[in-house]
Design a protein around this motif. Structure first.
Motif, PDB file in Angstrom:
ATOM      1  N   TYR A 115     111.981   5.593  16.080  1.00 60.45           N
ATOM      2  CA  TYR A 115     111.951   4.139  16.250  1.00 60.45           C
ATOM      3  C   TYR A 115     113.259   3.657  16.866  1.00 60.45           C
ATOM      4  O   TYR A 115     114.329   4.205  16.571  1.00 60.45           O
ATOM      5  N   THR A 116     113.158   2.633  17.677  1.00 60.92           N
ATOM      6  CA  THR A 116     114.359   1.935  18.139  1.00 60.92           C
ATOM      7  C   THR A 116     114.800   0.930  17.088  1.00 60.92           C
ATOM      8  O   THR A 116     115.978   0.820  16.760  1.00 60.92           O
ATOM      9  N   LEU A 145     111.275  -4.151  13.354  1.00 58.61           N
ATOM     10  CA  LEU A 145     110.587  -4.890  14.407  1.00 58.61           C
ATOM     11  C   LEU A 145     109.282  -4.204  14.797  1.00 58.61           C
ATOM     12  O   LEU A 145     108.259  -4.862  15.017  1.00 58.61           O
ATOM     13  N   GLU A 146     109.303  -2.875  14.875  1.00 58.92           N
ATOM     14  CA  GLU A 146     108.103  -2.145  15.286  1.00 58.92           C
ATOM     15  C   GLU A 146     106.997  -2.232  14.221  1.00 58.92           C
ATOM     16  O   GLU A 146     105.816  -2.299  14.562  1.00 58.92           O
ATOM     17  N   VAL A 147     107.373  -2.246  12.956  1.00 59.35           N
ATOM     18  CA  VAL A 147     106.373  -2.411  11.896  1.00 59.35           C
ATOM     19  C   VAL A 147     105.768  -3.817  11.950  1.00 59.35           C
ATOM     20  O   VAL A 147     104.549  -3.994  11.807  1.00 59.35           O
ATOM     21  N   VAL A 148     106.606  -4.808  12.187  1.00 61.54           N
ATOM     22  CA  VAL A 148     106.110  -6.180  12.325  1.00 61.54           C
ATOM     23  C   VAL A 148     105.148  -6.285  13.512  1.00 61.54           C
ATOM     24  O   VAL A 148     104.078  -6.897  13.413  1.00 61.54           O
ATOM     25  N   LEU A 160     113.605   0.341   6.128  1.00 66.97           N
ATOM     26  CA  LEU A 160     112.429  -0.511   5.971  1.00 66.97           C
ATOM     27  C   LEU A 160     112.458  -1.263   4.646  1.00 66.97           C
ATOM     28  O   LEU A 160     112.110  -2.454   4.579  1.00 66.97           O
ATOM     29  N   LEU A 161     112.882  -0.602   3.587  1.00 63.85           N
ATOM     30  CA  LEU A 161     113.011  -1.281   2.298  1.00 63.85           C
ATOM     31  C   LEU A 161     114.048  -2.398   2.382  1.00 63.85           C
ATOM     32  O   LEU A 161     113.826  -3.496   1.855  1.00 63.85           O
ATOM     33  N   GLN A 162     115.159  -2.133   3.052  1.00 64.69           N
ATOM     34  CA  GLN A 162     116.194  -3.155   3.204  1.00 64.69           C
ATOM     35  C   GLN A 162     115.649  -4.392   3.925  1.00 64.69           C
ATOM     36  O   GLN A 162     116.057  -5.524   3.639  1.00 64.69           O
ATOM     37  N   GLN A 163     114.685  -4.177   4.834  1.00 60.81           N
ATOM     38  CA  GLN A 163     114.140  -5.276   5.637  1.00 60.81           C
ATOM     39  C   GLN A 163     112.766  -5.741   5.142  1.00 60.81           C
ATOM     40  O   GLN A 163     112.050  -6.445   5.851  1.00 60.81           O
ATOM     41  N   LEU A 164     112.403  -5.369   3.923  1.00 57.22           N
ATOM     42  CA  LEU A 164     111.046  -5.634   3.438  1.00 57.22           C
ATOM     43  C   LEU A 164     110.680  -7.112   3.501  1.00 57.22           C
ATOM     44  O   LEU A 164     109.541  -7.466   3.816  1.00 57.22           O
ATOM     45  N   ASN A 165     111.628  -7.982   3.218  1.00 55.40           N
ATOM     46  CA  ASN A 165     111.298  -9.409   3.208  1.00 55.40           C
ATOM     47  C   ASN A 165     111.004  -9.959   4.598  1.00 55.40           C
ATOM     48  O   ASN A 165     110.554 -11.095   4.729  1.00 55.40           O
TER      49      ASN A 165
END
Length: 285
Positions: A166-167, A171-174, A210-215
């Motif tokens: 991933y870059t 963002l890619e998960v969103v 990803l956990l850090q950015q979960l919100n």
């Protein structure tokens, strides 16, 4: 602000005409009908065993029971559609008959399995591939009009770690969920739950990023499910094993709850229910 977005999150699920509020954090107990799931203590080998385990989960505080008959761990044996159905339908029918209060989620990526288990008495479909491994799945969910859990994954369980690149993973998960949700909405699917897919097509670092950015997932205003339970992102980091990963699971579940997660998918229901009770008490102060 993120917390304001969370307040307006759509959390009511329609379970065959009965409304269920997922706004309060909930526990989903894992019931595996496979002989090769990575955590051996989660496996049920018979209908009677599955019934006993389901009753134990319910008594310990489970709100949902997630039933799977096809292991998604890397290297797991291939299971035909017929074999998956032979494993799972009798268990769904038995639970629906003997424990009618149980809300059953079906862990499958196959449209035929989704259709037959819902008709057998299940309520929710939990698809690790979000329609990516069966092109009929989205149309089937739209026809069934049941809550649908979509997970982020690239590739298949057998190939997913080849795609762990991933870059910007957040963002890619969103972007991934944006496309999936738009397609489902166009088909008239109303109740969608999103699962960022911890451990699927992600390195150890990706999981914690990803956990850090979960919100960041708050922007979808949908229930968020997380599944860390006894996974390698815990025991590899701590140089332990799945059997020793309960404490790590509880720590990550706590962090996820503080970041707005709605559903904890776990092997250990009582520990997760206690985790929710403590976090909720703190939030009420």
């Amino acid at each position: 602000m993120a917390k304001d977005t969370f307040l307006y999150r759509k959390t009511t699920l329609n379970l065959q005409g009965k409304l269920f509020d997922a706004g309060v954090p909930r526990v989903m107990g894992i019931l595996n009908l496979t002989p090769d799931s990575f955590y051996k203590n989660s496996r049920s080998s018979s209908v009677d065993d599955a019934l006993k385990r389901t009753e134990t989960f319910l008594n310990a505080g489970a709100d949902f029971i997630d039933i799977g008959a096809y292991s998604s761990r890397p290297g797991a044996a291939e299971v035909s559609t017929n074999e998956e159905l032979q494993r799972i339908v009798p268990v769904v029918e038995a639970i629906a008959k003997n424990l009618p209060e149980a809300i059953l989620s079906i862990d499958t990526f196959r449209a035929k399995v989704a259709q037959e288990t819902i008709h057998a008495g299940a309520h929710i479909i939990n698809d690790i591939a979000a329609g990516g491994m069966d092109e009929a799945m989205f149309d089937t969910i739209a026809q069934l009009q049941v809550p649908y859990i979509i997970m982020h994954m690239k590739g298949t369980p057998a190939t997913m770690q080849q795609y762990a690149s991933y870059t910007d993973i957040g963002l890619e998960v969103v972007d991934y969920f944006s496309e999936k949700i738009a397609a489902l909405r166009n088909l008239g699917v109303k109740d969608i739950i999103i699962d960022p897919g911890f451990g699927f097509s992600k390195t150890l670092d990706h999981n914690y990023q990803l956990l850090q950015q979960l919100n960041h997932l708050d922007l979808f205003n949908l229930p968020v499910l997380v599944g860390f339970s006894r996974k390698s992102m815990i025991y590899k980091l701590l140089d332990s094993s799945p059997s020793e990963a309960l404490n790590g699971t509880t720590v990550l579940n706590t962090i996820a709850l503080l970041k707005g997660a709605n559903i904890l998918r776990v092997h250990d229901v009582k520990a997760a229910a206690e985790c929710i009770a403590l976090v909720q008490k703190m939030k009420q102060q």
